[in-house]
Design a protein around this motif. Structure first.
Motif, PDB file in Angstrom:
ATOM      1  N   THR A   1       3.284   6.481  -7.830  1.00 28.83           N
ATOM      2  CA  THR A   1       4.100   6.686  -6.635  1.00 28.83           C
ATOM      3  C   THR A   1       5.448   6.010  -6.825  1.00 28.83           C
ATOM      4  OG1 THR A   1       3.354   4.688  -5.465  1.00 28.83           O
ATOM      5  CG2 THR A   1       2.044   6.702  -5.159  1.00 28.83           C
ATOM      6  N   GLU A   2       6.468   6.632  -6.267  1.00 32.30           N
ATOM      7  CA  GLU A   2       7.810   6.068  -6.387  1.00 32.30           C
ATOM      8  C   GLU A   2       7.949   4.788  -5.578  1.00 32.30           C
ATOM      9  OE1 GLU A   2      11.147   9.228  -6.854  1.00 32.30           O
ATOM     10  OE2 GLU A   2       9.639  10.126  -5.534  1.00 32.30           O
ATOM     11  N   ASP A   3       7.261   4.703  -4.439  1.00 33.70           N
ATOM     12  CA  ASP A   3       7.398   3.514  -3.600  1.00 33.70           C
ATOM     13  C   ASP A   3       6.817   2.279  -4.286  1.00 33.70           C
ATOM     14  OD1 ASP A   3       4.446   3.042  -2.215  1.00 33.70           O
ATOM     15  OD2 ASP A   3       4.864   5.129  -2.640  1.00 33.70           O
ATOM     16  N   ALA A   4       5.649   2.431  -4.946  1.00 31.93           N
ATOM     17  CA  ALA A   4       5.061   1.294  -5.658  1.00 31.93           C
ATOM     18  C   ALA A   4       5.921   0.909  -6.850  1.00 31.93           C
ATOM     19  CB  ALA A   4       3.640   1.632  -6.101  1.00 31.93           C
ATOM     20  N   GLN A   5       6.443   1.903  -7.551  1.00 32.30           N
ATOM     21  CA  GLN A   5       7.340   1.611  -8.669  1.00 32.30           C
ATOM     22  C   GLN A   5       8.545   0.809  -8.184  1.00 32.30           C
ATOM     23  OE1 GLN A   5       8.540   4.817 -11.534  1.00 32.30           O
ATOM     24  NE2 GLN A   5      10.589   4.421 -10.737  1.00 32.30           N
TER      25      GLN A   5
ATOM     26  N   LEU B   1       0.846  -1.184   0.000  1.00 31.78           N
ATOM     27  CA  LEU B   1       0.000   0.000   0.000  1.00 31.78           C
ATOM     28  C   LEU B   1       0.884   1.237   0.000  1.00 31.78           C
ATOM     29  CD1 LEU B   1      -2.729  -0.817   2.703  1.00 31.78           C
ATOM     30  CD2 LEU B   1      -3.017  -0.812   0.220  1.00 31.78           C
ATOM     31  N   SER B   2       0.682   2.132  -0.949  1.00 36.08           N
ATOM     32  CA  SER B   2       1.418   3.390  -0.937  1.00 36.08           C
ATOM     33  C   SER B   2       0.947   4.239   0.235  1.00 36.08           C
ATOM     34  CB  SER B   2       1.205   4.144  -2.251  1.00 36.08           C
ATOM     35  OG  SER B   2       1.866   3.496  -3.315  1.00 36.08           O
ATOM     36  N   PRO B   3       1.871   4.952   0.886  1.00 38.19           N
ATOM     37  CA  PRO B   3       1.496   5.748   2.055  1.00 38.19           C
ATOM     38  C   PRO B   3       0.789   7.039   1.662  1.00 38.19           C
ATOM     39  CG  PRO B   3       3.821   6.036   1.575  1.00 38.19           C
ATOM     40  CD  PRO B   3       3.321   4.990   0.626  1.00 38.19           C
ATOM     41  N   PRO B   4       0.214   7.735   2.624  1.00 37.66           N
ATOM     42  CA  PRO B   4      -0.364   9.048   2.327  1.00 37.66           C
ATOM     43  C   PRO B   4       0.697  10.002   1.780  1.00 37.66           C
ATOM     44  CG  PRO B   4      -1.064   8.269   4.491  1.00 37.66           C
ATOM     45  CD  PRO B   4       0.006   7.336   4.029  1.00 37.66           C
ATOM     46  N   ALA B   5       0.235  11.027   1.065  1.00 39.69           N
ATOM     47  CA  ALA B   5       1.104  12.093   0.540  1.00 39.69           C
ATOM     48  C   ALA B   5       2.240  11.554  -0.321  1.00 39.69           C
ATOM     49  CB  ALA B   5       1.649  12.931   1.691  1.00 39.69           C
ATOM     50  N   SER B   6       1.933  10.527  -1.139  1.00 38.79           N
ATOM     51  CA  SER B   6       2.977   9.923  -1.974  1.00 38.79           C
ATOM     52  C   SER B   6       2.703  10.046  -3.478  1.00 38.79           C
ATOM     53  CB  SER B   6       3.145   8.444  -1.619  1.00 38.79           C
ATOM     54  OG  SER B   6       1.934   7.725  -1.831  1.00 38.79           O
ATOM     55  N   ARG B   7       1.526  10.539  -3.855  1.00 40.37           N
ATOM     56  CA  ARG B   7       1.170  10.609  -5.279  1.00 40.37           C
ATOM     57  C   ARG B   7       1.973  11.699  -5.978  1.00 40.37           C
ATOM     58  NH1 ARG B   7      -4.031  10.250  -7.627  1.00 40.37           N
ATOM     59  NH2 ARG B   7      -4.663   8.976  -5.840  1.00 40.37           N
TER      60      ARG B   7
ATOM     61  N   PHE C   1      -2.825   3.596  -5.677  1.00 40.98           N
ATOM     62  CA  PHE C   1      -3.725   4.742  -5.553  1.00 40.98           C
ATOM     63  C   PHE C   1      -4.457   4.618  -4.209  1.00 40.98           C
ATOM     64  CE2 PHE C   1      -2.774   4.453  -9.969  1.00 40.98           C
ATOM     65  CZ  PHE C   1      -2.781   5.759 -10.434  1.00 40.98           C
ATOM     66  N   ARG C   2      -3.793   5.062  -3.185  1.00 40.94           N
ATOM     67  CA  ARG C   2      -4.280   4.876  -1.822  1.00 40.94           C
ATOM     68  C   ARG C   2      -5.697   5.413  -1.666  1.00 40.94           C
ATOM     69  NH1 ARG C   2      -1.968   3.759   2.997  1.00 40.94           N
ATOM     70  NH2 ARG C   2      -3.112   4.418   4.832  1.00 40.94           N
ATOM     71  N   TRP C   3      -6.537   4.658  -0.925  1.00 40.75           N
ATOM     72  CA  TRP C   3      -7.920   5.003  -0.620  1.00 40.75           C
ATOM     73  C   TRP C   3      -8.824   5.009  -1.849  1.00 40.75           C
ATOM     74  CZ3 TRP C   3      -5.164   9.297   2.289  1.00 40.75           C
ATOM     75  CH2 TRP C   3      -4.851   8.891   3.583  1.00 40.75           C
ATOM     76  N   SER C   4      -8.314   4.495  -2.959  1.00 32.98           N
ATOM     77  CA  SER C   4      -9.108   4.415  -4.180  1.00 32.98           C
ATOM     78  C   SER C   4      -9.438   2.959  -4.461  1.00 32.98           C
ATOM     79  CB  SER C   4      -8.306   5.051  -5.333  1.00 32.98           C
ATOM     80  OG  SER C   4      -8.450   4.358  -6.518  1.00 32.98           O
ATOM     81  N   THR C   5     -10.417   2.733  -5.330  1.00 32.97           N
ATOM     82  CA  THR C   5     -10.755   1.366  -5.725  1.00 32.97           C
ATOM     83  C   THR C   5      -9.895   0.894  -6.899  1.00 32.97           C
ATOM     84  OG1 THR C   5     -12.539   2.232  -7.119  1.00 32.97           O
ATOM     85  CG2 THR C   5     -13.121   1.527  -4.892  1.00 32.97           C
TER      86      THR C   5
END
Length: 403
Positions: A239-243, A96-102, A388-392
């Motif tokens: 997000t860089e973390d998911a990449q 899960l990507s963290p908040p403020a990461s997009r 895409f945190r908090w998204s479906t």
């Protein structure tokens, strides 16, 4: 045994679902539905961090805790595979990507009599939610919202404006469309805006295609240590973390393969990662249809001493044939949401022993996974990704091996 009014799962569009199939908006597993229809919060129901949650269409699941978010992402992927009769050998922990990461976002703006509004649209509507907070965006992107709203108020004219923001090595890359800068004063105001906010680039489409009006230095994005030219509007992982997570999985799974095909390569997100973590002498052929992305990848690949090579080819209309795929020890593909039906059919008919498939659409991926299974592959590893945190919107990275 679940009670009749208990929420037991979350549906694909974010509604809670009871055992008898009733859909309940903004409910999560563990909640209960009272007789009057109100939702009685359970242990996994949390207070949304954003004041715009509900009307804003950017997020659907801010009321769910981390456990529910992870379960939702995993279930979307695993259930999609199961629906096609494909069972994974190993399901790895959800990322899960963290908040403020997009690091990229598309916002909508509109000049009004009182000024302007700027933000995401309401779910299922063209109405714009005027953004005053956003817990998903990188700080560098959100910092531009207020000044950009003021610029639109002064120069937006009539009609909606689209604003695409991406975080590059040099700063924020901003592209505006459906906006007309009337006269020298408006153009100078746009340049002042870019200068004051230290934009990496400002591109404006006034109805004749995007035109770069500010770019003090060539804009790049660094991918696994390789600076790559970033064309306006080019695709980046959100997000860089998911990449990094997906690239690390691909590098781990493809191990000692020496000749790799990176299909739908884009700017080289995975190609340069595979080179960096691969054995000495590894080579990667990056195949991409979009011309500007192909040229950016090709220019960067030229600095690898022949280890990365670029091929401009539309894999939807002209997929690599089974005979062409025979040269590869492994293949990675990261297609658009539609999947890669034609290309997967050729991979299934080929002798390629391993396939790493990255997807942003569990449904089209599951269809392609079934075709690979018919061709003799087994789904060895699967990692669900909530980029895409908090998204479906759910993504994944997977490994297929010859059975």
């Amino acid at each position: 045994m679940s009670e009749p009014g208990e929420i037991v799962r979350i549906a694909a569009k974010g509604d809670g679902v009871t055992p008898d199939g009733r859909h309940v908006a903004r409910a999560v597993p563990g909640d209960r539905l009272a007789e009057d229809g109100t939702v009685l919060r359970g242990p996994h129901h949390v207070t949304p961090p954003c004041p715009h949650f509900g009307p804003c269409g950017g997020c659907q699941l801010q009321h769910a805790d981390e456990d529910v978010l992870a379960d939702f992402v995993r279930d979307r992927v695993v259930n999609a595979a199961g629906g096609q009769g494909v069972e994974p050998g190993e399901v790895l922990p959800v990322h899960l990507s963290p908040p403020a990461s997009r690091r990229r976002a598309s916002l909508h703006g509109l000049a009004t009599q009182k000024g302007a509004v700027l933000g995401f649209r309401e779910g299922g509507s063209h109405r714009i939610v005027d953004m005053t907070a956003c817990p998903v965006l990188r700080e560098e992107l959100f910092a531009l919202v207020a000044p950009l709203r003021a610029f639109i108020a002064a120069h937006g004219g009539k009609g909606g404006i689209e604003a695409q923001l991406s975080l590059a090595d040099q700063g924020v890359d901003l592209a505006l469309s459906n906006i007309a800068l009337d006269g020298l004063a408006a153009t100078e105001a746009a340049l002042d805006f870019a200068r004051e906010h230290r934009l990496a680039r400002l591109s404006i489409d006034q109805g004749y295609g995007p035109e770069t009006v500010w770019e003090p230095d060539p804009v790049t994005v660094t991918l696994s240590g390789m600076p790559v030219g970033l064309p306006p509007g080019a695709f980046l992982q959100a997000t860089e973390d998911a990449q990094a997570r997906m690239a690390a999985d691909a590098c781990d799974w493809l191990g000692e393969a020496r000749i790799l095909g990176d299909l739908f390569a884009g700017l080289g997100t995975f190609a340069f990662a595979l080179l960096g973590d691969g054995p000495e002498g590894r080579k990667v052929l990056g195949v991409e249809a979009e011309r500007v992305a192909h040229l950016a990848f090709k220019a960067a690949a030229a600095r690898t001493g022949g280890r990365a090579l670029a091929l401009h080819r539309d894999l939807f209309r002209a997929p690599l044939q089974a005979s062409e795929l025979a040269r590869f020890d492994a293949v990675l593909l990261d297609p658009p949401r539609a999947g890669a039906k034609a290309q997967v059919a050729e991979i299934a008919a080929s002798d390629v022993p391993r396939v790493c498939y990255v997807s942003c659409n569990p449904s089209s991926w599951a269809r392609d996974a079934a075709r690979l299974a018919e061709g003799g592959f087994r789904l060895a590893k699967l990692r669900p990704v909530g980029q895409f945190r908090w998204s479906t919107h759910v993504e994944l990275v997977s490994l297929f091996e010859r059975a």
